[in-house]
Write an enzyme that holds these catalytic residues in place. Structure first.
Site, PDB file in Angstrom:
ATOM      1  N   HIS A  10       1.378  21.111 -47.770  1.00 45.14           N
ATOM      2  CA  HIS A  10       0.534  20.169 -48.514  1.00 45.14           C
ATOM      3  C   HIS A  10       0.837  18.709 -48.156  1.00 45.14           C
ATOM      4  O   HIS A  10       0.068  17.821 -48.519  1.00 45.14           O
ATOM      5  CB  HIS A  10       0.737  20.339 -50.019  1.00 45.14           C
ATOM      6  N   HIS A 441      -8.481  68.822 -22.908  1.00 43.96           N
ATOM      7  CA  HIS A 441      -9.724  69.566 -22.652  1.00 43.96           C
ATOM      8  C   HIS A 441      -9.569  71.065 -22.929  1.00 43.96           C
ATOM      9  O   HIS A 441     -10.576  71.772 -23.053  1.00 43.96           O
ATOM     10  CB  HIS A 441     -10.174  69.381 -21.201  1.00 43.96           C
TER      11      HIS A 441
END
Length: 1043
Positions: A10, A441
């Site tokens: 800030h 696969h």
């Protein structure tokens, strides 16, 4: 990590503020830029208060992206500033580099914060590629903090930081800011430090749907920044003028729409003094007790212990015995694994890993997955002669067999199980399996695609049955779809199968529609099968990372796996002879790192495909380095996700959103500019000089204006309607024009007059003008000062798009009392057909998708009709601005007093007149779909070719004919006798090719299609028509099929 106080974000340049004296992070960023050779800094501020001072210091600096995630509540939360809202995005060279994520509700959770990172921060950071990341780490959003009133768990901060650690080469510095519940502050900071040290992230509970407030904020931020970052492409666009009632956002049959809005509830009147006593939130004793109990429970259940070995690794050279004797050059060759192992040794990785001894899988273990017949078949190959093996392998798809195949396959499967045991028994945190042959696969009952046994799927079954796991994520990033893995688990909700692969509309191996995005699993497994199919070659790092941010990570955090298994094929890597993609080896390390926050870091990488030995060696080494916690090389900045990938990912999200509530951000946003772009208070406004063709080169391009000379951005309401009229600023037009001109051969001499005209006359987007038809004279939208007597003032509350207490733009909002031109209350719309489009009523075009037909001819014809009605004369022009038949319009003024454009029509004048269509993206006739589920129906071109002179099979007409791409019969279009449309209805043949312009229409999708599968048919017509081949326009790769 800097554990320091007082905090800093800030503190302003000349003033203390908000507990802060010096801005620690801003000083660090400035030091890095000035003294450390750093040119790109990302500041992530997750303190619950907006770091307004840090924002101010870098608001116009493109070297610094400031990203703040803070409580805002429409300005009612400290520091109570307008500039904390999402539409403050930077100015001048820094335009687009300031990100505010305002939280407008209390009680935000881990899911909300993670959504911000996945949807906004990570995509931008990957595109920006910072060289340094500074974190303003406030912990006042953590549970129990009286300031934040949020619900973020301390463990979540470790996850947020972990997501950043693969960026900037690991150069991440965390600096303490706020945090005022000491127990959650200490726990959150400690877990953040553990993440910096490379410890595994604590396991979070399953994350639910982000709240509606954070969803709206994220959409607002994306809307504000989408013109500046290529990564924000996953929200469709709609016209704010065609969608007026957003109260029922999910009305039946329509996509959800979101209208960004700005609200500011705090007064601009600041007090002269601020209280310093009795001004802090006070918690009741009961609340403190409840929070303490809850935090004690969280802390007690946060696992801090971890395995003694960070990574285990398995390899055995006996797996090289599987080889193709008949074809030594076969891509799945033994050297694949030996080269990977050697690269690990070269990089010094082996001595840092726990090396496991490979073992063979038992028959009992194989029976967890494979059938007895399949196992027996593979056993028999070990004793078969080469001649018999050559014959047997022809029974399967893409398989070669060798006497050593069975032993290698058993070692591969058993070695992966060895890694699973090491990880799940607590010996190792993660694991790497350098094995072959690959497995994904292989089906339950047969080998397929170089694969004998399905190694990773067997590991998942083993983890469930032997170790009792209930949730496993099986991620398959091999470039080929793991058909075997999908089929094995498609009905099993315990395994989430997620595959990223090339599909090419079903033409890429394994060539099944099962690999498409709409295949989601069956029975109890519905929703647990996710396919992300690529429909073109050349996919790169950005495409894959986008898939992670948009799909993989949100779903994974919601699923909350206990183990992550990766079918790690590297055939999407650069240089692979089969994959055809361009993923860098380093990117695989980034993918791996993103997964390490899941399942307590229990991630196992098992080799699948990848056939460029050099690429796969480097890529798998990057995965191992990521698991070891090494900093990863930065990726190339600025790479954009390709349009085809965007389409695929959007299709996946639309399909999977019904199963995964985290996928709630694919909402349409306005295509118009409905929000102001503002400078910070007390600063000069900076705008771009539109005549400069390179906006990224800011030197000499900026024009500073004081507040007396600000560009007006008043909102006005168009004549004859209470609908909103939104003016488009010059900056908005510049981005649209620069994008459009990049596609045209237009020189600076043509652009400059148009840019000057834009500066003088900001163009309004009228709500009475349909996106597909212009029913108002364009000049009437360029409201001049002389017509101000036709307006009356409205209050800001009368405009639904902007509901702030005080408008950041001019407070003068005006409505037209008298119509300067005739307004058509029922603008023309378009309907789509097999042979084009026609003007029709009541067709909803509020949201544009791929495949939408945009009728430039209808729009310009309607535009000319209205002009003729006003002036009594008729005129038309072609796209290059050349005058056609009919007299030119004379000079003069229309009813509103606005000067009409006169003289010879030029490209600049044409674009100026049709600016509304240009800004709305309507200057292009067709936006074809890149993919279509019906492309699998396309049949090969007949050997005799296609004769474009062929008459219609029914009426023998030779006008406007089309050829069916399934049966190759020729029929006429809608405007002749509609025989092609009737043929499609009778035969259900979906795709047809026009002899006129070689466009392809799909009846099933009701859209135009453009895909490389269609090239053969298009080329056959092109040859018939022009005597030469049609240019190949689908990337660098020439067609691999007969044309």
């Amino acid at each position: 990590m800097a554990i320091v106080r007082p905090p800093g974000h800030h503190a302003m340049k000349s003033e203390y503020c908000g507990y802060c004296f010096f801005n620690n992070v801003a000083l660090a960023a400035t030091h890095a830029l000035m003294n450390c050779g750093i040119s790109r800094v990302l500041i992530v501020d997750w303190d619950v208060h907006h770091g307004q001072a840090t924002q101010q210091m870098f608001y116009s600096d493109p070297r610094v992206v400031y990203f703040s995630l803070h409580r805002f509540e429409y300005g009612s939360f400290w520091p109570n500033l307008k500039e904390s809202d999402f539409h403050y995005i930077g100015e001048g060279p820094g335009l687009g580099y300031n990100f505010n994520i305002p939280l407008n509700n209390v009680g935000m959770t881990d899911a909300d914060y993670l959504a911000v990172f996945h949807q906004v921060l990570l995509p931008m950071a990957n595109e920006f590629q910072p060289e340094l990341i500074l974190v303003s780490a406030g912990y006042d959003a953590a549970i129990g903090c009286p300031e934040g009133e949020m619900e973020v768990t301390p463990a979540c901060y470790a996850h947020l930081l972990n997501l950043l650690l693969c960026l900037a080469g690991g150069k991440v510095a965390v600096i303490l800011e706020g945090g005022y519940c000491l127990q959650s502050l200490a726990e959150g900071a400690a877990l953040t430090l553990r993440a910096l040290l490379g410890d595994p992230c604590p396991i979070l509970p399953s994350q639910g749907q982000p709240c509606e407030g954070i969803r709206d904020t994220i959409l607002n931020v994306i809307y504000a920044h989408r013109d500046f970052w290529q990564c924000y492409q996953f929200q469709d666009k709609y016209s704010a003028h065609t969608v007026h009632d957003l109260s029922n956002k999910k009305s039946l049959g329509r996509e959800e729409h979101h209208m960004p809005s700005v609200r500011f509830l705090e007064s601009d009147d600041k007090p002269e003094w601020f209280p310093t006593r009795n001004c802090y939130p006070v918690q009741s004793q009961q609340f403190v007790h409840d929070v303490t109990t809850r935090l004690n429970f969280l802390i007690a259940n946060t696992k801090l212990t971890f395995a003694s070995h960070r990574v285990c690794l398995v390899y055995d050279e006996r797996m090289m015995k599987h080889k193709n004797i008949a074809d030594p050059g076969h891509p799945e060759k033994p050297e694949r694994i030996s080269a990977i192992f050697s690269r690990h040794e070269e990089y010094g990785l082996l001595k840092r890993c726990h090396l496991l001894k490979a073992r063979s899988v038992s028959e009992e273990e194989l029976l967890l997955l494979h059938t007895k017949e399949h196992i027996n078949l593979m056993q028999e190959t070990a004793s078969m002669k080469l001649r018999d093996l050559a014959k047997k392998q022809d029974d399967f798809r893409s398989i070669y067999l060798h006497p050593g195949s069975y032993q290698a396959s058993c070692l591969a499967a058993g070695s992966v199980l060895q890694v699973v045991d090491s990880v799940l028994n607590g010996e190792s945190r993660s694991g790497v399996a350098i094995v072959r042959p690959p497995g994904h696969h292989a089906e339950e009952d047969e080998p397929c695609g170089f694969c004998m046994f399905n190694n990773v799927s067997l590991a998942a079954k083993y983890a469930i049955h032997v170790h009792g796991l209930k949730r496993i994520l099986l991620l398959d990033w091999d470039v080929h779809h793991g058909n075997g893995s999908q089929h094995i688990f498609e009905a099993d909700p315990r395994v989430l199968y997620l595959s990223i692969h090339r599909y090419d509309n079903g033409s890429f191996f394994p060539g099944s529609s099962d690999a498409n995005y709409n295949v989601v699993g069956t029975a109890k497994g519905e929703g647990y099968n996710i396919n992300i199919p690529w429909n073109k070659s050349g996919m790169n790092d950005a495409d894959y990372l986008t898939a992670f941010y948009q799909v993989v990570l949100p779903i994974a955090y919601q699923f909350n796996p206990e183990l992550v298994l990766v079918s790690s094929g590297f055939d999407a890597c650069i240089g692979d002879p089969l994959g055809g993609c361009k993923v860098s080896p380093e990117a695989y390390g980034h993918f791996t790192h993103l997964l390490t926050a899941l399942a307590g870091g229990r991630v196992i990488i098992s080799l699948e495909g990848g056939y460029n030995v050099n690429s796969i060696s480097h890529a798998m080494s990057m995965c191992t380095k990521a698991l070891l916690g090494d900093p990863l090389p930065p990726l190339v900045p600025g790479r954009a996700v390709c349009p085809s990938a965007v389409t695929s990912i959007k299709n996946v999200i639309r399909t999977q959103a019904r199963y995964w509530s985290a996928l709630c951000f694919q909402v349409a946003l306005p295509q118009e500019r409905v929000l102001p772009t503002e400078p910070l208070d007390n600063k000069s406004k900076v705008v771009l000089n539109l005549s400069n063709p390179h906006p990224e080169k800011y030197e000499g391009v900026l024009t500073k204006l004081d507040h007396k000379e600000e560009i007006e951005t008043d909102r006005k309401v168009s004549c004859g309607s209470a609908k909103q009229h939104v003016e488009v600023t010059s900056v908005d037009m510049y981005h649209t024009l620069s994008e459009s001109f990049s596609k045209l051969c237009v020189d600076d001499k043509q652009i400059d007059p148009l840019c000057l005209d834009i500066n003088k006359n900001p163009v309004g987007l009228s709500s009475d003008s349909s996106p597909l038809s212009s029913s108002i004279d364009t000049e009437s939208q360029m409201w001049s000062k002389s017509s101000s007597n036709n307006f009356k003032e409205l209050s800001p509350d009368d405009i639904p798009l902007y509901k702030s207490k005080e408008s950041p733009v001019s407070n003068k909002i005006e409505i037209c009392n008298s119509s300067p031109v005739k307004c058509d209350s029922s603008p023309s719309k378009l309907s789509f057909s097999d042979d084009g489009y026609k003007s029709e009523e009541q067709h909803d075009t509020s949201t544009f998708h791929e495949g939408t037909v945009i009728s430039l001819s209808v729009v310009t014809e309607e535009h000319g009709r209205i002009n003729a009605a006003d002036s009594g004369e008729k005129r038309s022009t072609d796209l290059t601005g050349n005058d056609q038949q009919g007299p030119s319009r004379g000079t003069g003024e229309n009813a509103s007093g606005t000067n009409q454009i006169s003289g010879q029509q030029t490209l600049a004048n044409y674009l100026s007149e049709n600016m509304q269509m240009l800004l709305a993206g309507e200057m292009f006739a067709v936006v074809p779909m890149r993919s279509c589920p019906h492309l699998v129906r396309v049949q090969p071109v007949p050997e005799c070719g296609i004769d474009y002179n062929s008459p219609c099979a029914e009426c023998r007409s030779v006008q406007e004919n089309w050829v069916c791409l399934v049966c190759y019969t020729v029929h006429c279009g809608r405007y002749i006798s509609e025989h092609m449309m009737l043929h499609g209805q009778e035969t259900s043949h979906p795709l047809t090719l026009s002899f006129s312009d070689l466009s392809v229409w799909c009846y099933g999708c009701e859209a135009y299609i453009d895909n490389q599968i269609l090239y053969a048919a298009k080329n056959a017509v092109h040859r018939s028509k022009f005597g030469e081949d049609m240019p190949w326009s689908y990337g660098d790769t020439n067609p691999a099929f007969p044309v």
